[in-house]
Design a protein around this motif. Structure first.
Motif, short mmCIF file in Angstrom:
data_model
loop_
_atom_site.label_atom_id
_atom_site.label_comp_id
_atom_site.label_asym_id
_atom_site.label_seq_id
_atom_site.Cartn_x
_atom_site.Cartn_y
_atom_site.Cartn_z
N ALA A 43 -35.27 -8.24 -5.39
CA ALA A 43 -33.92 -7.68 -5.51
C ALA A 43 -32.98 -8.77 -5.03
O ALA A 43 -32.81 -8.96 -3.83
CB ALA A 43 -33.80 -6.42 -4.66
N ASP A 53 -49.59 -0.06 -12.52
CA ASP A 53 -48.38 0.59 -13.05
C ASP A 53 -47.98 1.79 -12.19
O ASP A 53 -46.80 2.01 -11.92
CB ASP A 53 -48.61 1.05 -14.49
N ALA A 101 -38.61 -7.31 -2.92
CA ALA A 101 -38.61 -5.85 -2.88
C ALA A 101 -40.01 -5.33 -2.58
O ALA A 101 -40.20 -4.54 -1.65
CB ALA A 101 -38.09 -5.28 -4.19
N ARG A 103 -46.42 0.54 -8.98
CA ARG A 103 -45.08 -0.01 -9.22
C ARG A 103 -44.06 1.11 -9.40
O ARG A 103 -42.95 1.05 -8.86
CB ARG A 103 -45.10 -0.90 -10.46
N GLU A 104 -44.44 2.17 -10.14
CA GLU A 104 -43.51 3.29 -10.33
C GLU A 104 -43.16 3.93 -8.99
O GLU A 104 -42.00 4.25 -8.72
CB GLU A 104 -44.14 4.35 -11.24
N GLU A 114 -41.77 -7.68 -7.40
CA GLU A 114 -40.38 -7.48 -7.86
C GLU A 114 -39.44 -7.92 -6.75
O GLU A 114 -39.71 -7.70 -5.57
CB GLU A 114 -40.14 -6.02 -8.24
N ALA A 144 -43.26 2.50 -6.08
CA ALA A 144 -42.46 1.54 -5.31
C ALA A 144 -40.99 1.62 -5.72
O ALA A 144 -40.09 1.60 -4.88
CB ALA A 144 -43.00 0.13 -5.52
N ARG A 145 -40.77 1.73 -7.01
CA ARG A 145 -39.37 1.78 -7.50
C ARG A 145 -38.68 3.05 -7.05
O ARG A 145 -37.46 3.11 -6.97
CB ARG A 145 -39.37 1.70 -9.04
N LEU A 146 -39.47 4.09 -6.74
CA LEU A 146 -38.89 5.35 -6.25
C LEU A 146 -38.77 5.36 -4.73
O LEU A 146 -38.46 6.38 -4.13
CB LEU A 146 -39.75 6.53 -6.71
N ARG A 149 -44.68 -4.48 1.13
CA ARG A 149 -43.27 -4.90 1.15
C ARG A 149 -43.12 -6.00 2.20
O ARG A 149 -42.69 -5.74 3.33
CB ARG A 149 -42.36 -3.70 1.48
#
Ligand code: BTN
Length: 269
Positions: A142, A34, A147, A37-38, A140, A40-42, A81
């Motif tokens: 995109a 988790d 992504a 992942r957080e 994830e 990565a999203r940033l 990535r």
């Protein structure tokens, strides 16, 4: 005496170019997957490694909980990535299992009484037929682009048999099998080094070579198995793995079934 297992010790032990360019090590987290992942999203670049000494919300495959007593296992997630096609996402799972398998194989050659480790399809690493490690890759996308993937793995490093509780029949630890304490820093640094080399192979298009090594390590092929497929349990003989990683089973009732995800158990009947 316990060897050091902290951010500085791990960073010094790393021989990688990409994986672990940034390392976070925490005493306790919910789930390392988790946290990665957080990040990565940033927009975090690939190569981030997050390690924990304890997880209070560790997750396993197929929606299961992953528990481990504090301070004894390797609990790690890596951000990647990939630039290859998203249809090959399964190859990261293969690479992670293979990285762990390779390191445990080298360790087990120092113990002549032990047989070589194996991989239970798709990505459990077994020693003496019992699970020592599991992999949970979460990706994830995109649109049509890949992504990122969080490659999470847990290795039972220093667990006493009594600490495995109900899992004692099916799981084991490296310390139980090798009869000595495992240096988690060296273990993790070695796994990350193998993971990086396999990742670079994938990025360079050598998917076939990675698949072939994984397929050779699979103990599942040729055995009679029961697997919980989405449509319920199926029993038959595991014939092969397809290029996309699917397990092909010749069903007892006739015909073949491709299994994409599931939990394999060996069946005597
Ligand atoms: C499995 O065999 O079911 C996969 C287990 C994966 C566990 C690891 S521990 C580190 C990372 N963080 C999690 O929450 N899960 C993975």
């Amino acid at each position: 005496m316990s060897t050091l297992y902290n951010q500085q010790a791990l960073t010094s032990a790393l021989t990688t170019a990409l994986i672990g360019h940034r390392v976070e090590m925490h005493p306790q987290v919910g789930s390392t997957n988790d946290l990665v992942r957080e990040a990565a999203r940033l927009g975090e670049p690939e190569g981030l490694v997050i390690v924990a000494d304890e997880q209070v919300a560790g997750r396993g495959r197929l929606g299961r909980v992953w528990t481990a007593p504090p301070g004894c296992c390797v609990l790690c997630s890596v951000l990647l990535r990939p630039r290859i096609s998203p249809q090959h996402a399964f190859y990261l799972t293969i690479a992670a299992a293979l990285a762990i398998y390779r390191v445990i194989k080298v360790l087990s050659t120092q113990h002549s009484a032990l047989s070589t480790p194996t991989i239970k399809w798709p990505n459990d690493v077994l020693l003496e037929g019992r699970k020592v490690s599991g992999v949970l890759c979460e990706s994830e996308f995109a649109g049509r682009d890949w992504a990122f993937t969080v490659v999470g793995f847990g290795i039972n490093a220093n667990l006493r048999p009594d600490e495995l509780g109900d899992l004692r029949e099916t799981a084991t630890s490296l310390s139980s099998e090798f009869g000595r304490e495992i240096d988690r820093t060296r273990l993790l640094a070695s796994v990350l080094s193998e993971l990086e080399s396999l990742y670079f192979m994938l990025q360079g298009g050598q998917l076939g070579a990675v698949h072939a090594e994984w397929a050779r390590a699979l103990e599942t092929i040729g055995k009679r198995i029961t697997v919980n497929d989405f449509g319920g349990a199926v029993t038959g003989k595991a014939l092969r793995v397809d290029p996309d990683g699917a397990l092909v089973v010749r069903l007892d009732g006739g015909g073949e079934r491709r299994i994409i995800a599931g939990d394999v158990a060996f069946s005597d009947r």
